[in-house]
Design an enzyme around this catalytic site. Structure first.
Site, PDB file in Angstrom:
ATOM      1  N   LYS A  98      -3.768 -14.523  17.352  1.00  0.00           N
ATOM      2  CA  LYS A  98      -3.923 -13.757  16.121  1.00  0.00           C
ATOM      3  C   LYS A  98      -4.911 -12.617  16.319  1.00  0.00           C
ATOM      4  O   LYS A  98      -5.938 -12.788  16.974  1.00  0.00           O
ATOM      5  CB  LYS A  98      -4.420 -14.657  14.986  1.00  0.00           C
ATOM      6  CG  LYS A  98      -3.355 -15.560  14.412  1.00  0.00           C
ATOM      7  CD  LYS A  98      -3.858 -16.303  13.197  1.00  0.00           C
ATOM      8  CE  LYS A  98      -2.853 -17.326  12.703  1.00  0.00           C
ATOM      9  NZ  LYS A  98      -1.630 -16.740  12.146  1.00  0.00           N
TER      10      LYS A  98
ATOM     11  N   ARG B 125       6.061 -24.919  11.568  1.00  0.00           N
ATOM     12  CA  ARG B 125       7.432 -25.443  11.429  1.00  0.00           C
ATOM     13  C   ARG B 125       7.780 -26.406  12.557  1.00  0.00           C
ATOM     14  O   ARG B 125       8.600 -27.297  12.373  1.00  0.00           O
ATOM     15  CB  ARG B 125       8.417 -24.264  11.344  1.00  0.00           C
ATOM     16  CG  ARG B 125       8.386 -23.332  12.512  1.00  0.00           C
ATOM     17  CD  ARG B 125       8.996 -21.974  12.185  1.00  0.00           C
ATOM     18  NE  ARG B 125       8.144 -21.206  11.265  1.00  0.00           N
ATOM     19  CZ  ARG B 125       8.471 -20.038  10.739  1.00  0.00           C
ATOM     20  NH1 ARG B 125       9.642 -19.491  11.020  1.00  0.00           N
ATOM     21  NH2 ARG B 125       7.660 -19.421   9.923  1.00  0.00           N
TER      22      ARG B 125
HETATM   23  N1  BES Z   1      -1.048 -20.536   9.607  1.00  0.00           N
HETATM   24  C1  BES Z   1      -0.249 -19.349   9.642  1.00  0.00           C
HETATM   25  C2  BES Z   1       0.059 -18.819   8.231  1.00  0.00           C
HETATM   26  C3  BES Z   1      -1.094 -18.303   7.424  1.00  0.00           C
HETATM   27  C4  BES Z   1      -1.420 -16.964   7.450  1.00  0.00           C
HETATM   28  C5  BES Z   1      -1.791 -19.135   6.585  1.00  0.00           C
HETATM   29  C6  BES Z   1      -2.444 -16.479   6.670  1.00  0.00           C
HETATM   30  C7  BES Z   1      -2.821 -18.655   5.803  1.00  0.00           C
HETATM   31  C8  BES Z   1      -3.149 -17.322   5.842  1.00  0.00           C
HETATM   32  C9  BES Z   1       1.082 -19.632  10.333  1.00  0.00           C
HETATM   33  O1  BES Z   1       1.051 -20.567  11.335  1.00  0.00           O
HETATM   34  C10 BES Z   1       1.562 -18.346  10.905  1.00  0.00           C
HETATM   35  O2  BES Z   1       0.888 -17.817  11.741  1.00  0.00           O
HETATM   36  N2  BES Z   1       2.708 -17.870  10.426  1.00  0.00           N
HETATM   37  C11 BES Z   1       3.321 -16.685  10.881  1.00  0.00           C
HETATM   38  C12 BES Z   1       4.785 -16.988  11.094  1.00  0.00           C
HETATM   39  C13 BES Z   1       5.529 -15.911  11.811  1.00  0.00           C
HETATM   40  C14 BES Z   1       5.032 -15.767  13.236  1.00  0.00           C
HETATM   41  C15 BES Z   1       7.005 -16.254  11.806  1.00  0.00           C
HETATM   42  C16 BES Z   1       3.161 -15.589   9.832  1.00  0.00           C
HETATM   43  O3  BES Z   1       3.207 -15.884   8.637  1.00  0.00           O
HETATM   44  O4  BES Z   1       2.946 -14.450  10.214  1.00  0.00           O
HETATM   45 ZN    ZN Z   2       0.465 -19.772  13.218  1.00  0.00          ZN
END
Ligand code: BES
Ligand code: ZN
Ligand code: ZN
Length: 506
Positions: free
Chosen positions: A287, A360
């Protein structure tokens, strides 16, 4: 919190503070508020020779929601202080208004180091809301606002919470009202427990620590049992999703299975499934934004634990099973790579396109495992997609699923708790992109911007033919903006109370 019920009038209540509520006048222009007839305010005003009315006029107190006025009683009554609280327009009055008033009362009480407050409880319904319902919302607001997370601060610098007792003046059925108060306290404390878990730093709240918290709950309560699967058992279960995500981490993964059985015959079996990523770095797709926030990625798991904590004492007549898939998502030489193809517990193969779409993968295994308990309903809760905030914002939880009845029940429960949920469609066309790679599914790259819907579409198949909903709490499990009863930036405990209301109503 201690609750006392008395028939004595407000001026005789021995408390640090008594409060009365005023509505805003239904008018465009600001108009000084007037005291209500039934909550003792007029009586107090008489004893104070009109001093309250004068203060209202002088300070242009209009009774708007969130407004408050603190007056010293100059020893003309037993309580030291009188607090006038604005409730906004009467036509907008709801349980949420009362919850916010509770939050405000708690904040002000702690601010002046008051320990006890008193108020009058009207016996009649107000806008269709019974006395017990209103009291429940009020106490929830008080207990939620009394929360702070300062265990990591120097003892001297912690914010002391002095507020601990409420005196209700009522002619009503005190047994019924006392029950509403304890239920509210149990539910709000459950949410606060979830907030503690979610606010905890990820170096302390590891998957192992989460499992320990679950085992402690089972040890504390006879009606709860808990089984934790470690790495060996997770391998034996062929949980390929959880195993892939945990690969880059040096913390061992944990799969937590909790059971609550009611004393009597149960009305339904509900499976609660929680995403328990104790830290989501994104993995090799590391991230670049808000990485420090990613301790919140176990909020779904925290919700399951919070609910179980309250189940033990509120004892609904439903059988509840909890399933938590917990690990860290870290980059390392051992981490799962973009391009890897893994096999989930259900036998479905998944090409890992993006290691940051890890929720997921672990939920696929948890849902598959949960199906074996043959639940009437399955509810998964997960901080799954950042897109949830773009779909419906910070105050609403997107809810998706295959059963309108279950979705409706949860949306209704959310209306009562002040944790609104909104249905998004499981629009099947968005799934096509997932099917194009070399494996059965891709974990990302569906081709649509509707990431919240796509996340749910990925999960859908793993719930099989069961009645299932998915609540994406990525934007609601955490508050960047404090409000009357979530008084600090951090975990909200959302949607613990919604799930509890739902279970109690089944
Ligand atoms: N844990 C994150 C989602 C998240 C983002 C929770 C901000 C709380 C605040 C999740 O695992 C994630 O990174 N999701 C990605 C999915 C994408 C790569 C398909 C997202 O939402 O960008
Ligand atoms: Zn994630
Ligand atoms: Zn995540």
């Amino acid at each position: 919190m201690n609750f006392h019920f008395t028939r004595e009038s407000l001026d005789k209540t021995i408390a640090d503070l008594v409060f009365v509520v005023t509505f805003q006048k239904d008018s465009e222009k600001p108009v000084a508020a007037t005291l209500q007839q039934n909550d003792g305010g007029q009586g107090l005003d008489k004893l104070l020779e009109g001093q309250i009315t004068q203060a209202i006029k002088a300070q242009e107190f209009n009774g708007k929601e969130g407004e408050s006025l603190l007056i010293h009683s100059l020893e003309k009554i037993k309580a030291k202080n009188i607090l006038i609280i604005g409730a906004g327009l009467q036509k907008k009055f709801s349980l949420e208004t009362i919850r916010r008033i509770g939050g405000k009362v708690a904040q002000i009480s702690n601010g002046i180091k008051a320990q006890s407050v008193g108020c009058v409880v009207e016996q009649t319904k107000i806008k269709g809301l019974t006395t017990a319902e209103r009291l429940q919302a009020f106490v929830e607001g008080c207990v939620l606002a009394n929360y702070s997370f300062d265990y990591y601060k120097d003892k001297q610098k912690r914010t002391p919470k002095t507020f601990k007792a409420i005196h209700f003046q009522t002619k009503g059925n005190t047994a019924l009202l006392a029950k509403a108060c304890t239920t509210a306290e149990t539910f709000a404390q459950a949410a606060n427990f979830t907030r503690d878990l979610t606010n905890s730093p990820p170096n302390d709240l590891t998957p192992t620590a989460l499992a320990k918290a679950a085992l402690a709950l089972a040890k504390e309560h006879r009606n709860i049992s808990c089984r934790v699967l470690g790495l060996k058992e997770i391998k034996a279960q062929k949980m390929g999703g959880l195993l892939a995500v945990t690969k880059g981490s040096s913390e061992p993964p944990q799969f937590i299975h909790l059971t609550y059985k009611p004393g009597q015959k149960s009305r339904a079996k509900v499976a609660l499934i929680g995403k328990g990523i104790t830290f989501d770095s994104g993995g090799l797709n590391i991230k670049t934004r808000e990485i420090e926030l990613m301790k919140l990625d176990m909020a779904g798991a925290g919700t399951v634990l919070g609910v179980f904590k309250a189940l033990a004492t509120s004892k609904p007549k439903v059988h509840v099973e909890g399933f938590i898939a917990s690990c860290e998502n870290m980059p390392s030489g051992n981490a799962v790579r973009p391009g890897d193809i893994i096999t989930t517990r259900a036998g479905t193969t998944v090409e890992v396109i993006n290691t940051d779409a890890e929720g997921r993968l672990v939920l696929a295994d948890a849902l598959d495992y949960a199906c074996e308990s043959k639940p009437t309903y399955m509810i998964d809760m997960a901080t799954l997609t950042g897109g949830a905030a773009y779909a419906v914002g910070e105050l609403i939880t997107p809810i998706l699923g295959n059963d309108k009845g279950l979705i409706g029940r949860l949306i209704n429960a959310g209306k009562k708790t002040g944790e609104p949920a909104w249905e998004l469609p499981l629009y099947q066309n968005y799934k096509k992109g997932y099917l194009k790679g070399p494996a059965d599914l891709k974990n990302s790259g569906s081709g649509s911007k509707a990431s919240t819907i796509c996340g749910a579409l990925f999960l859908e198949g793993f719930a099989k033919k069961n009645k299932w909903v998915h609540m994406d709490i990525a934007s609601t499990a955490w508050a960047d903006e404090p409000n009357s009863y979530h008084t600090m930036v951090g975990a909200t405990g959302n949607p613990v109370r919604t799930i509890l209301y739902f279970l109690m109503d089944l």
